[in-house]
Write a protein that holds these residues in place. Sequence first.
Motif, PDB file in Angstrom:
ATOM      1  N   ARG A 180       0.817  -1.225   0.000  1.00 49.97           N
ATOM      2  CA  ARG A 180       0.000   0.000   0.000  1.00 49.97           C
ATOM      3  C   ARG A 180       0.846   1.269   0.000  1.00 49.97           C
ATOM      4  NH1 ARG A 180      -4.161  -2.155   4.600  1.00 49.97           N
ATOM      5  NH2 ARG A 180      -2.200  -3.029   5.354  1.00 49.97           N
ATOM      6  N   THR A 181       1.929   1.244  -0.758  1.00 51.09           N
ATOM      7  CA  THR A 181       2.777   2.427  -0.829  1.00 51.09           C
ATOM      8  C   THR A 181       2.103   3.574  -1.576  1.00 51.09           C
ATOM      9  OG1 THR A 181       3.857   1.622  -2.845  1.00 51.09           O
ATOM     10  CG2 THR A 181       4.880   1.034  -0.749  1.00 51.09           C
ATOM     11  N   TYR A 182       1.028   3.261  -2.322  1.00 44.86           N
ATOM     12  CA  TYR A 182       0.296   4.318  -3.021  1.00 44.86           C
ATOM     13  C   TYR A 182      -0.287   5.338  -2.055  1.00 44.86           C
ATOM     14  CZ  TYR A 182      -3.426   1.139  -1.633  1.00 44.86           C
ATOM     15  OH  TYR A 182      -4.247   0.319  -0.890  1.00 44.86           O
ATOM     16  N   ARG A 183      -0.474   4.948  -0.811  1.00 46.31           N
ATOM     17  CA  ARG A 183      -1.084   5.864   0.163  1.00 46.31           C
ATOM     18  C   ARG A 183      -0.302   7.156   0.321  1.00 46.31           C
ATOM     19  NH1 ARG A 183      -2.854   2.321   5.498  1.00 46.31           N
ATOM     20  NH2 ARG A 183      -4.654   1.223   4.580  1.00 46.31           N
ATOM     21  N   LYS A 184       1.027   7.070   0.246  1.00 48.01           N
ATOM     22  CA  LYS A 184       1.837   8.262   0.469  1.00 48.01           C
ATOM     23  C   LYS A 184       1.694   9.273  -0.665  1.00 48.01           C
ATOM     24  CE  LYS A 184       6.126   6.334  -1.511  1.00 48.01           C
ATOM     25  NZ  LYS A 184       7.517   5.949  -1.204  1.00 48.01           N
ATOM     26  N   HIS A 185       1.137   8.850  -1.787  1.00 53.23           N
ATOM     27  CA  HIS A 185       0.934   9.761  -2.907  1.00 53.23           C
ATOM     28  C   HIS A 185      -0.470  10.357  -2.926  1.00 53.23           C
ATOM     29  CE1 HIS A 185       4.772   8.593  -4.512  1.00 53.23           C
ATOM     30  NE2 HIS A 185       4.409   7.318  -4.583  1.00 53.23           N
ATOM     31  N   LEU A 186      -1.300   9.959  -1.979  1.00 53.65           N
ATOM     32  CA  LEU A 186      -2.677  10.444  -1.908  1.00 53.65           C
ATOM     33  C   LEU A 186      -2.820  11.489  -0.806  1.00 53.65           C
ATOM     34  CD1 LEU A 186      -4.505   6.977  -2.136  1.00 53.65           C
ATOM     35  CD2 LEU A 186      -4.066   8.561  -4.018  1.00 53.65           C
ATOM     36  N   VAL A 187      -3.875  12.263  -0.889  1.00 57.31           N
ATOM     37  CA  VAL A 187      -4.167  13.226   0.188  1.00 57.31           C
ATOM     38  C   VAL A 187      -4.888  12.454   1.299  1.00 57.31           C
ATOM     39  CG1 VAL A 187      -4.136  15.299  -1.226  1.00 57.31           C
ATOM     40  CG2 VAL A 187      -6.238  13.945  -1.117  1.00 57.31           C
ATOM     41  N   TRP A 188      -4.190  11.454   1.841  1.00 56.83           N
ATOM     42  CA  TRP A 188      -4.785  10.469   2.739  1.00 56.83           C
ATOM     43  C   TRP A 188      -5.448  11.108   3.960  1.00 56.83           C
ATOM     44  CZ3 TRP A 188      -5.642   5.632   1.424  1.00 56.83           C
ATOM     45  CH2 TRP A 188      -5.967   4.693   2.411  1.00 56.83           C
ATOM     46  N   ASP A 189      -4.824  12.136   4.523  1.00 58.43           N
ATOM     47  CA  ASP A 189      -5.353  12.761   5.732  1.00 58.43           C
ATOM     48  C   ASP A 189      -6.661  13.500   5.477  1.00 58.43           C
ATOM     49  OD1 ASP A 189      -3.172  11.826   7.124  1.00 58.43           O
ATOM     50  OD2 ASP A 189      -2.041  13.694   6.967  1.00 58.43           O
ATOM     51  N   ARG A 190      -6.917  13.843   4.241  1.00 60.00           N
ATOM     52  CA  ARG A 190      -8.141  14.587   3.920  1.00 60.00           C
ATOM     53  C   ARG A 190      -9.233  13.686   3.364  1.00 60.00           C
ATOM     54  NH1 ARG A 190      -4.365  18.260   1.461  1.00 60.00           N
ATOM     55  NH2 ARG A 190      -5.316  18.043  -0.588  1.00 60.00           N
ATOM     56  N   MET A 191      -8.985  12.378   3.322  1.00 55.11           N
ATOM     57  CA  MET A 191      -9.968  11.444   2.783  1.00 55.11           C
ATOM     58  C   MET A 191     -10.790  10.827   3.907  1.00 55.11           C
ATOM     59  SD  MET A 191      -7.418   9.634  -0.011  1.00 55.11           S
ATOM     60  CE  MET A 191      -8.563   8.313  -0.417  1.00 55.11           C
ATOM     61  N   SER A 192     -12.059  10.535   3.609  1.00 51.00           N
ATOM     62  CA  SER A 192     -12.925   9.891   4.596  1.00 51.00           C
ATOM     63  C   SER A 192     -12.585   8.416   4.699  1.00 51.00           C
ATOM     64  CB  SER A 192     -14.390  10.067   4.194  1.00 51.00           C
ATOM     65  OG  SER A 192     -14.667   9.334   3.002  1.00 51.00           O
ATOM     66  N   LYS A 193     -13.110   7.762   5.705  1.00 47.70           N
ATOM     67  CA  LYS A 193     -12.853   6.329   5.889  1.00 47.70           C
ATOM     68  C   LYS A 193     -13.356   5.510   4.706  1.00 47.70           C
ATOM     69  CE  LYS A 193     -12.948   2.856   9.549  1.00 47.70           C
ATOM     70  NZ  LYS A 193     -13.371   2.571  10.950  1.00 47.70           N
ATOM     71  N   PRO A 194     -14.583   5.739   4.188  1.00 43.98           N
ATOM     72  CA  PRO A 194     -15.020   4.980   3.006  1.00 43.98           C
ATOM     73  C   PRO A 194     -14.138   5.236   1.783  1.00 43.98           C
ATOM     74  CG  PRO A 194     -16.905   5.974   4.102  1.00 43.98           C
ATOM     75  CD  PRO A 194     -15.677   6.558   4.739  1.00 43.98           C
ATOM     76  N   GLN A 195     -13.662   6.462   1.625  1.00 47.16           N
ATOM     77  CA  GLN A 195     -12.784   6.769   0.499  1.00 47.16           C
ATOM     78  C   GLN A 195     -11.463   6.017   0.619  1.00 47.16           C
ATOM     79  OE1 GLN A 195     -12.687  11.019   0.910  1.00 47.16           O
ATOM     80  NE2 GLN A 195     -14.453  11.343  -0.429  1.00 47.16           N
ATOM     81  N   ARG A 196     -10.933   5.947   1.837  1.00 42.01           N
ATOM     82  CA  ARG A 196      -9.692   5.203   2.051  1.00 42.01           C
ATOM     83  C   ARG A 196      -9.897   3.722   1.772  1.00 42.01           C
ATOM     84  NH1 ARG A 196      -7.410   7.636   7.809  1.00 42.01           N
ATOM     85  NH2 ARG A 196      -7.046   9.793   7.089  1.00 42.01           N
ATOM     86  N   ARG A 197     -11.023   3.173   2.216  1.00 49.29           N
ATOM     87  CA  ARG A 197     -11.298   1.755   1.989  1.00 49.29           C
ATOM     88  C   ARG A 197     -11.442   1.483   0.488  1.00 49.29           C
ATOM     89  NH1 ARG A 197     -15.693   1.449   4.702  1.00 49.29           N
ATOM     90  NH2 ARG A 197     -14.640   1.093   6.691  1.00 49.29           N
TER      91      ARG A 197
END
Length: 276
Positions: A180-197
């Motif tokens: 799941r290294t793609y997470r570091k390229h996303l605006v992860w902190d600004r995404m909701s839980k369903p969006q992260r899932r």
Amino acid sequence: MTTAGSSWAAARRAARGDVVRGGARAGFAARGVLYLLIGILAVRIGLTGTNEQADRGGALAEVAATPFGAVLLWALGIGLAGMALWRLSEALFGAAGPDGGGAGKRALSGARFVFYGVSSFLVLAFAVGDRGSGAGSTDRQSQDVTGHLLGLPGGQWWVGAAAAGFLGAGVWTAGRAVLRTYRKHLVWDRMSKPQRRFMDVTGIAGGVGRGLVFGAIGSFGLKAAIAFDPKESKGMDDAIRSFAQTPAGPWLLVAVAVGLVLFGVFSFGQAKWRDV
């Protein structure tokens, strides 16, 4: 500041501007459409044994057959050009993030610039009527390129190196997805839980499916190099079909195809939430 320095600073600002960022997002969306269609074609092959073509050429033919096919083809080609421009800006000025300016990152962005630039050219050539550019079986193209390389001095080594590159890319792509290294390229902190899932499900399954296809292409390339026979080389279409020849049969092909569909969906998520 010198004129050259001012020009470089202006280019850097442009690379961080809305036009390049918009091009990147359009590129992810275009990539998503292509992988979604390739995956759907592959699912149909696995379930019905149809002779449809599960690669870029097959996807473009599907787009061209729609009522607004010509417009959509232009949109796809321009979107991929936007992706190429963004990757070029990363190669020149570094990518977003704390480690984006490293030499390795820039070299990888440069390679991606070439890949998406060529892809954009082929799609746009197809859009203007050169049906031999964006279409055509990737299997035949792979065998033609392999045959040409084998005819060069040290040809087996050239083919083997290219095949090893595909094989390594497959392992790298699948491994990064699982980690799941793609997470570091996303605006992860600004995404909701369903969006992260949503991004985790599509990112992992999609990345593994894409990695398996790259790995299969690489393995057939190695066979071609060892056997000194270009007919052993396979493009995306035949590589996908080869999964049906495993003990798991057509169901493995369908599973990989669903992975490609999910990678297309994941690309749509990147178009929205990628930090560019």
